[in-house]
Design a protein around this motif. Structure first.
Motif, PDB file in Angstrom:
ATOM      1  N   PHE A 183       0.844  -1.189   0.000  1.00  0.00           N
ATOM      2  CA  PHE A 183       0.000   0.000   0.000  1.00  0.00           C
ATOM      3  C   PHE A 183       0.882   1.243   0.000  1.00  0.00           C
ATOM      4  N   PRO A 184       0.412   2.336  -0.603  1.00  0.00           N
ATOM      5  CA  PRO A 184       1.165   3.581  -0.510  1.00  0.00           C
ATOM      6  C   PRO A 184       1.097   4.144   0.902  1.00  0.00           C
ATOM      7  N   ASN A 185       2.133   4.849   1.301  1.00  0.00           N
ATOM      8  CA  ASN A 185       2.121   5.497   2.611  1.00  0.00           C
ATOM      9  C   ASN A 185       1.033   6.547   2.709  1.00  0.00           C
ATOM     10  N   PHE A 186       0.676   6.888   3.953  1.00  0.00           N
ATOM     11  CA  PHE A 186      -0.228   8.012   4.168  1.00  0.00           C
ATOM     12  C   PHE A 186       0.402   9.275   3.586  1.00  0.00           C
ATOM     13  N   PRO A 187      -0.378  10.088   2.888  1.00  0.00           N
ATOM     14  CA  PRO A 187       0.159  11.393   2.504  1.00  0.00           C
ATOM     15  C   PRO A 187       0.262  12.275   3.741  1.00  0.00           C
ATOM     16  N   PRO A 188       1.139  13.271   3.740  1.00  0.00           N
ATOM     17  CA  PRO A 188       1.119  14.225   4.850  1.00  0.00           C
ATOM     18  C   PRO A 188      -0.297  14.783   5.005  1.00  0.00           C
ATOM     19  N   VAL A 189      -0.722  14.975   6.235  1.00  0.00           N
ATOM     20  CA  VAL A 189      -2.114  15.365   6.463  1.00  0.00           C
ATOM     21  C   VAL A 189      -2.486  16.630   5.704  1.00  0.00           C
ATOM     22  N   TYR A 190      -1.529  17.548   5.531  1.00  0.00           N
ATOM     23  CA  TYR A 190      -1.835  18.813   4.860  1.00  0.00           C
ATOM     24  C   TYR A 190      -2.005  18.640   3.353  1.00  0.00           C
ATOM     25  N   ARG A 191      -1.680  17.466   2.832  1.00  0.00           N
ATOM     26  CA  ARG A 191      -1.886  17.207   1.399  1.00  0.00           C
ATOM     27  C   ARG A 191      -3.193  16.449   1.140  1.00  0.00           C
ATOM     28  N   THR A 192      -4.096  16.441   2.101  1.00  0.00           N
ATOM     29  CA  THR A 192      -5.437  15.882   1.913  1.00  0.00           C
ATOM     30  C   THR A 192      -6.451  17.022   1.923  1.00  0.00           C
ATOM     31  N   ASP A 193      -7.482  16.902   1.113  1.00  0.00           N
ATOM     32  CA  ASP A 193      -8.527  17.939   1.095  1.00  0.00           C
ATOM     33  C   ASP A 193      -9.230  18.026   2.440  1.00  0.00           C
ATOM     34  N   GLY A 194      -9.382  16.870   3.105  1.00  0.00           N
ATOM     35  CA  GLY A 194     -10.091  16.853   4.375  1.00  0.00           C
ATOM     36  C   GLY A 194      -9.440  17.712   5.436  1.00  0.00           C
ATOM     37  N   PHE A 195      -8.109  17.823   5.398  1.00  0.00           N
ATOM     38  CA  PHE A 195      -7.404  18.632   6.392  1.00  0.00           C
ATOM     39  C   PHE A 195      -7.858  20.086   6.324  1.00  0.00           C
ATOM     40  N   TRP A 196      -8.143  20.562   5.126  1.00  0.00           N
ATOM     41  CA  TRP A 196      -8.490  21.974   4.935  1.00  0.00           C
ATOM     42  C   TRP A 196      -9.987  22.217   5.057  1.00  0.00           C
ATOM     43  N   ALA A 197     -10.762  21.147   5.322  1.00  0.00           N
ATOM     44  CA  ALA A 197     -12.207  21.297   5.486  1.00  0.00           C
ATOM     45  C   ALA A 197     -12.581  21.725   6.898  1.00  0.00           C
ATOM     46  N   GLY A 198     -11.640  21.635   7.846  1.00  0.00           N
ATOM     47  CA  GLY A 198     -11.900  22.024   9.229  1.00  0.00           C
ATOM     48  C   GLY A 198     -10.947  23.118   9.655  1.00  0.00           C
ATOM     49  N   PRO A 199     -10.903  23.435  10.951  1.00  0.00           N
ATOM     50  CA  PRO A 199      -9.957  24.440  11.440  1.00  0.00           C
ATOM     51  C   PRO A 199      -8.533  24.041  11.047  1.00  0.00           C
ATOM     52  N   ALA A 200      -7.781  24.979  10.480  1.00  0.00           N
ATOM     53  CA  ALA A 200      -6.456  24.669   9.949  1.00  0.00           C
ATOM     54  C   ALA A 200      -5.491  25.803  10.232  1.00  0.00           C
ATOM     55  N   PRO A 201      -4.195  25.528  10.164  1.00  0.00           N
ATOM     56  CA  PRO A 201      -3.205  26.578  10.410  1.00  0.00           C
ATOM     57  C   PRO A 201      -3.268  27.672   9.346  1.00  0.00           C
ATOM     58  N   ASP A 202      -2.782  28.822   9.696  1.00  0.00           N
ATOM     59  CA  ASP A 202      -2.693  29.937   8.755  1.00  0.00           C
ATOM     60  C   ASP A 202      -1.410  29.781   7.956  1.00  0.00           C
ATOM     61  N   ALA A 203      -1.422  28.823   7.053  1.00  0.00           N
ATOM     62  CA  ALA A 203      -0.250  28.524   6.233  1.00  0.00           C
ATOM     63  C   ALA A 203      -0.714  27.814   4.972  1.00  0.00           C
ATOM     64  N   THR A 204       0.089  27.882   3.934  1.00  0.00           N
ATOM     65  CA  THR A 204      -0.233  27.198   2.687  1.00  0.00           C
ATOM     66  C   THR A 204       0.336  25.786   2.710  1.00  0.00           C
ATOM     67  N   VAL A 205      -0.106  24.969   1.761  1.00  0.00           N
ATOM     68  CA  VAL A 205       0.447  23.630   1.624  1.00  0.00           C
ATOM     69  C   VAL A 205       1.953  23.704   1.408  1.00  0.00           C
ATOM     70  N   GLY A 206       2.371  24.629   0.561  1.00  0.00           N
ATOM     71  CA  GLY A 206       3.794  24.765   0.284  1.00  0.00           C
ATOM     72  C   GLY A 206       4.593  25.147   1.516  1.00  0.00           C
TER      73      GLY A 206
END
Length: 385
Positions: A318-341
């Protein structure tokens, strides 16, 4: 086509022990914890296994994390440091209670959160740190605990992969922090779904009990709701199955550790780095066998092609988990004031492990050595070794 050409052991594994347990739960006549005995018996046994004073069985691992955070009054406006490399439930649980998950990078060899990487993510709003015992490898709880104490925050262990793990002579439940576990279908013991928490003291366990049963104390018959909360209760059938699974865990863990060491030897010299074993580790239950493709040899897309080829050959990869910030779901809730980059720049190890990492299902580590040699040969062939 044979979907198991290598003859790997099945997972979930079960036998007549589970059948007997289910009938035992059925014949009680009461199928929820207030009327039966399976959940409480499982809690006692699970606490003993992990060296904790008490345990609480719940509906799933995500709910276990949410409950632990609520227990520590984490909520809207608070920040929680989480590893960038983890299954998304670690950050999702934080968001589900209105707090902000702040991703931090992981160690380049064990792929666990470290005191140094966590320190870089702490702010004046940090209320908790959630180390994940990735694939069963325990994080540095001593160092992380010192960091948490210095900043006035708490540790909540994500031990979804780490039932029965031990480091430097201490089991997961022997540390002075709440630990959260998962019994989802792929986990080391499973009832399809389910979760649990272990506690450093019984007072905290009783507070969690109230929160997990809509605020009702044990034995309540008059709807005496003493706190807020929700219904996170486990049913008697799940607990009965988990009791059967728990009996096998120490024996299976020993087999997996031995087979993982053998697989390390068989894959040595390939452009694939296995997860390193911290020298302070006593017991690593080996939930997954993690591998990282050599970034100097492989690039974007190579990992997915390797996983697809291995699966075609019958190896459960199986592929590894992507970093949480590279999932759409991470940005659907409260998130840091920062970009993916910006987050990727702070979490370069997690970004690489998410792009070039893969894992083999722990069922291969229950196979006989000859079968494991066949698996290793296929991995070597696929990696170009």
């Amino acid at each position: 086509m044979d979907d198991n050409p290598l003859g790997l052991p099945p997972w979930p594994y079960h036998d007549d022990t589970e059948r007997t347990a289910l009938l035992r739960a059925l014949d009680q006549g009461q199928w929820w914890r207030a009327g039966g005995g399976e959940v409480e018996a499982f809690e006692r046994d699970f606490a003993d296994l992990n060296g904790a004073p008490a345990a609480l069985a719940v509906t799933n691992g995500t709910h276990a994390l949410e409950l632990a955070l609520r227990l520590h009054d984490v909520g809207p406006g608070d920040e929680v440091v989480v590893p960038a490399f983890t299954f998304v439930s670690t950050s999702l649980a934080v968001q589900n209670i209105g707090a902000v998950p702040v991703p931090a990078d992981v160690d380049p060899r064990t792929w666990c959160l470290t005191p140094d990487t966590a320190a870089e993510a702490i702010t004046s709003r940090t209320k908790a740190i959630i180390p994940v015992h990735m694939a069963g490898q325990m994080a540095d709880l001593d160092g992380l605990g010192e960091l948490a104490d210095a900043h006035g925050c708490v540790i909540v262990q994500d031990a979804a992969h780490a039932q029965g793990a031990s480091r430097a002579g201490r089991r997961v439940g022997e540390y002075p922090s709440v630990a959260c576990y998962s019994f989802q279908n792929g986990k080391l013991i499973t009832a399809g779904e389910g979760g649990a928490l272990t506690f450093p003291d019984r007072e905290l366990a009783e507070r969690a009990y109230l929160l997990h049963t809509c605020g009702r104390p044990r034995g309540d018959l008059v709807y005496e709701h003493l706190t807020g909360g929700s219904n996170y209760r486990m049913n008697e059938f799940s607990a009965a199955v988990l009791r059967a699974q728990l009996d096998r865990l120490p024996r299976q863990t020993k087999i997996r550790e031995d087979r993982a060491a053998l697989l390390d030897e068989l894959l040595a010299g390939l452009p694939l780095a296995p997860q390193a074993r911290d020298p302070r580790t006593d017991v690593d239950p080996q939930y997954m066998y993690l591998l990282l493709m050599d970034p100097a040899r492989f690039g974007v897309g190579d990992r997915d092609r390797m996983v697809e080829r291995l699966r075609h050959l019958g190896v459960p990869a199986f592929p590894n988990f992507p970093p949480v910030y590279r999932t759409d779901g991470f940005w659907a809730g409260p998130a840091p004031d920062a970009t993916v980059g910006e987050l990727a720049a702070r979490c370069q190890v997690a970004d690489t492990v998410g792009m070039l990492g893969l894992w083999l299902h722990h069922r291969i580590l229950l196979a006989e050595p000859e079968t494991l040699r066949r698996v290793a040969a296929l991995v070597a062939e696929t990696a170009g070794g």
